[in-house]
Design an enzyme around this catalytic site. Sequence first.
Site, PDB file in Angstrom:
ATOM      1  CG  ASP A   1      -0.378   0.249   2.524  1.00  0.00           C
ATOM      2  OD1 ASP A   1       0.865   0.353   2.618  1.00  0.00           O
ATOM      3  OD2 ASP A   1      -1.139   0.378   3.502  1.00  0.00           O
TER       4      ASP A   1
ATOM      5  CB  CYS B   1       0.915  -2.357   4.648  1.00  0.00           C
ATOM      6  SG  CYS B   1       0.651  -3.301   6.154  1.00  0.00           S
TER       7      CYS B   1
HETATM    8  C1  RB5 Z   1      -1.929   2.833   6.366  1.00  0.00           C
HETATM    9  O1  RB5 Z   1      -1.935   4.060   6.990  1.00  0.00           O
HETATM   10  C2  RB5 Z   1      -1.678   1.720   7.369  1.00  0.00           C
HETATM   11  O2  RB5 Z   1      -2.811   1.524   8.140  1.00  0.00           O
HETATM   12  C3  RB5 Z   1      -1.278   0.447   6.659  1.00  0.00           C
HETATM   13  O3  RB5 Z   1      -0.140   0.660   5.903  1.00  0.00           O
HETATM   14  C4  RB5 Z   1      -0.966  -0.743   7.546  1.00  0.00           C
HETATM   15  O4  RB5 Z   1      -0.058  -0.426   8.537  1.00  0.00           O
HETATM   16  C5  RB5 Z   1      -2.115  -1.480   8.035  1.00  0.00           C
HETATM   17  O5  RB5 Z   1      -2.019  -2.503   8.733  1.00  0.00           O
END
Ligand code: RB5
Length: 143
Positions: free
Chosen positions: A7, A64
């Site tokens: 992400d 992420c």
């Molecule tokens: C995004 O802000 C964040 O929530 C995501 O990258 C991750 O850490 C979710 O588990």
Amino acid sequence: MIAIGCDHGGYALKQEIMEHLEARGLEYKDYGCYSEESVDYPVYGKAVANAVASGECEKGILICGTGIGISITANKVKGIRASLCGDCFSAQATREHNDANIVALGARVTGPGLAIKIVDTFLDTPFSNDERHIRRIKMIEED
Ligand code: RB5
């Protein structure tokens, strides 16, 4: 073929990991995201997990912010064993013991130098093939 996805929180680290895979001559397919604009991690967790579960890719890398949301997502897909790793010992053990097929990383937790070592450990460590580990992995899939 290695599936890779992230992400927005993992975008910068994914770029570094892809450069590293290229330097190693390893083929990968990038399932996004493609910028630091805010996106929803389940989209990318599912895309990489489905690519691995279908056999299109042998292994996956997911990133992420924490590595948590994207690994929870990936582990919902049947046949996926995604391991959130913040150290090389875990990356080695999860290949040897769990035959993990996806490594998840938290870009806001683990720096790029260590993250790349974790990726290398994950990619280069074979499954032990020990009977007890095969038995336990089969048990994961049982209802
Ligand atoms: C995004 O802000 C964040 O929530 C995501 O990258 C991750 O850490 C979710 O588990």
